[in-house]
Design a protein around this motif. Structure first.
Motif, short mmCIF file in Angstrom:
data_model
loop_
_atom_site.label_atom_id
_atom_site.label_comp_id
_atom_site.label_asym_id
_atom_site.label_seq_id
_atom_site.Cartn_x
_atom_site.Cartn_y
_atom_site.Cartn_z
N LYS A 1 -1.93 -1.61 -3.27
CA LYS A 1 -1.69 -0.37 -3.99
C LYS A 1 -2.21 -0.50 -5.42
O LYS A 1 -2.05 -1.54 -6.05
CB LYS A 1 -0.17 -0.10 -4.00
N THR A 2 -2.81 0.56 -5.94
CA THR A 2 -3.30 0.54 -7.32
C THR A 2 -2.73 1.71 -8.09
O THR A 2 -2.04 2.56 -7.54
CB THR A 2 -4.84 0.63 -7.35
N ASN A 3 -3.06 1.76 -9.38
CA ASN A 3 -2.63 2.85 -10.27
C ASN A 3 -1.12 3.06 -10.25
O ASN A 3 -0.63 4.13 -9.94
CB ASN A 3 -3.35 4.17 -9.91
N THR A 4 -0.40 2.03 -10.56
CA THR A 4 1.05 2.09 -10.59
C THR A 4 1.56 1.40 -11.84
O THR A 4 0.88 0.54 -12.41
CB THR A 4 1.65 1.46 -9.32
N ILE B 1 3.51 1.09 1.10
CA ILE B 1 4.71 1.41 1.88
C ILE B 1 4.58 0.99 3.34
O ILE B 1 5.58 0.74 4.02
CB ILE B 1 5.06 2.91 1.74
N GLU B 2 3.35 0.83 3.84
CA GLU B 2 3.15 0.42 5.23
C GLU B 2 3.77 -0.95 5.53
O GLU B 2 4.19 -1.19 6.66
CB GLU B 2 1.66 0.37 5.59
N PRO C 1 6.73 -2.48 4.20
CA PRO C 1 8.15 -2.39 4.58
C PRO C 1 8.38 -1.48 5.79
O PRO C 1 9.30 -1.74 6.58
CB PRO C 1 8.83 -1.84 3.33
N GLU C 2 7.56 -0.47 5.98
CA GLU C 2 7.72 0.38 7.17
C GLU C 2 7.58 -0.45 8.44
O GLU C 2 8.40 -0.31 9.36
CB GLU C 2 6.68 1.50 7.17
N ARG C 3 6.58 -1.31 8.51
CA ARG C 3 6.39 -2.15 9.70
C ARG C 3 7.59 -3.08 9.91
O ARG C 3 8.06 -3.24 11.04
CB ARG C 3 5.11 -2.96 9.59
N CYS C 4 8.04 -3.70 8.83
CA CYS C 4 9.19 -4.62 8.94
C CYS C 4 10.44 -3.88 9.39
O CYS C 4 11.18 -4.36 10.26
CB CYS C 4 9.43 -5.31 7.59
N ILE C 5 10.68 -2.72 8.80
CA ILE C 5 11.89 -1.93 9.11
C ILE C 5 11.84 -1.40 10.54
O ILE C 5 12.81 -1.51 11.30
CB ILE C 5 12.06 -0.80 8.07
N LEU C 6 10.72 -0.80 10.93
CA LEU C 6 10.60 -0.25 12.28
C LEU C 6 10.74 -1.34 13.35
O LEU C 6 11.31 -1.10 14.41
CB LEU C 6 9.25 0.46 12.45
N SER C 7 10.22 -2.52 13.07
CA SER C 7 10.21 -3.61 14.05
C SER C 7 11.56 -4.28 14.24
O SER C 7 11.83 -4.84 15.31
CB SER C 7 9.19 -4.67 13.65
N THR D 1 10.35 -0.40 -0.81
CA THR D 1 11.12 -0.73 0.39
C THR D 1 12.25 0.27 0.61
O THR D 1 12.49 0.71 1.74
CB THR D 1 11.66 -2.17 0.30
N CYS D 2 12.93 0.65 -0.46
CA CYS D 2 14.02 1.62 -0.33
C CYS D 2 13.49 2.99 0.11
O CYS D 2 14.12 3.66 0.93
CB CYS D 2 14.79 1.74 -1.65
N LEU D 3 12.34 3.38 -0.40
CA LEU D 3 11.73 4.65 0.02
C LEU D 3 11.38 4.60 1.50
O LEU D 3 11.64 5.56 2.24
CB LEU D 3 10.49 4.97 -0.81
#
Length: 185
Positions: free
Chosen positions: A117-120, A128-129, A131-137, A155-157
């Motif tokens: 991710k850039t520009n933050t 976000i992909e 934590p999404e993978r970790c959470i879904l799995s 991760t919270c989002l």
């Protein structure tokens, strides 16, 4: 005490040991409150210490490591002009006992090609992909996701979007405010 694992200068061994002990102590607390079939995903890149490469598995070797996932971030600025650009980080999957796993997601494999991710505002953001993978799995709806290094709140989002409960912790008031803003709290 201020420790910076993103430092471009060489870090002396005493600080490295202190840093590793700090990381271990946090992971032990996470493991203590983890459900018996829960999972911890610890993201960390190798560190350069006294001109040696130290992999996170070196200081986590007494935890039950279920798997090491390689995050291929693609291009990234090179802070060390005497080595090849570091394009990977490691996501260490730690468990207490046999973790619950949604086999629908085994297709992800152990190398995740996801651009960084850039520009933050945060110095070490991740997409976000991840934590999404970790959470879904490894979780189901209404489970609790704990992030002890909440940073900008990614991760919270992801947990919120996936209908999981979440707890985010950070020692930086600035980062907690960033996470609150992201989550619109």
């Amino acid at each position: 005490m201020k420790l910076n694992c993103e430092c471009t200068e060489e870090i002396i061994c005493e600080e490295r040991d202190e840093y590793e002990l700090w990381q271990i102590s946090i992971l032990k607390e996470c493991l203590r409150v983890l459900k018996k079939d829960g999972s911890i995903f610890y993201n960390h890149k190798p560190r350069r210490v006294n001109k040696r490469l130290i992999f996170p598995t070196n200081w986590l070797n007494f935890f039950k490591i279920n798997q090491v996932i390689i995050w291929d971030r693609g291009g990234h600025p090179n802070f060390f002009p005497w080595i090849f650009c570091q394009n990977t980080e490691y996501i260490i999957w730690i468990r207490k006992q046999k973790p619950w796993f949604n086999t629908k997601y085994y297709k992800y494999g152990e190398v995740w090609k996801i651009n960084f991710k850039t520009n933050t505002e945060h110095p070490a953001p991740f997409p976000i992909e991840i934590p999404e993978r970790c959470i879904l799995s490894t979780t189901e709806e209404n489970d609790i996701v704990l992030d002890p290094f909440v940073g900008s709140g990614t991760t919270c989002l992801a947990a919120k979007n996936l209908k999981r409960n979440y707890i985010g912790i950070d020692i930086s008031k600035k980062y907690c405010q960033m996470a609150d803003k992201l989550l619109k709290l």
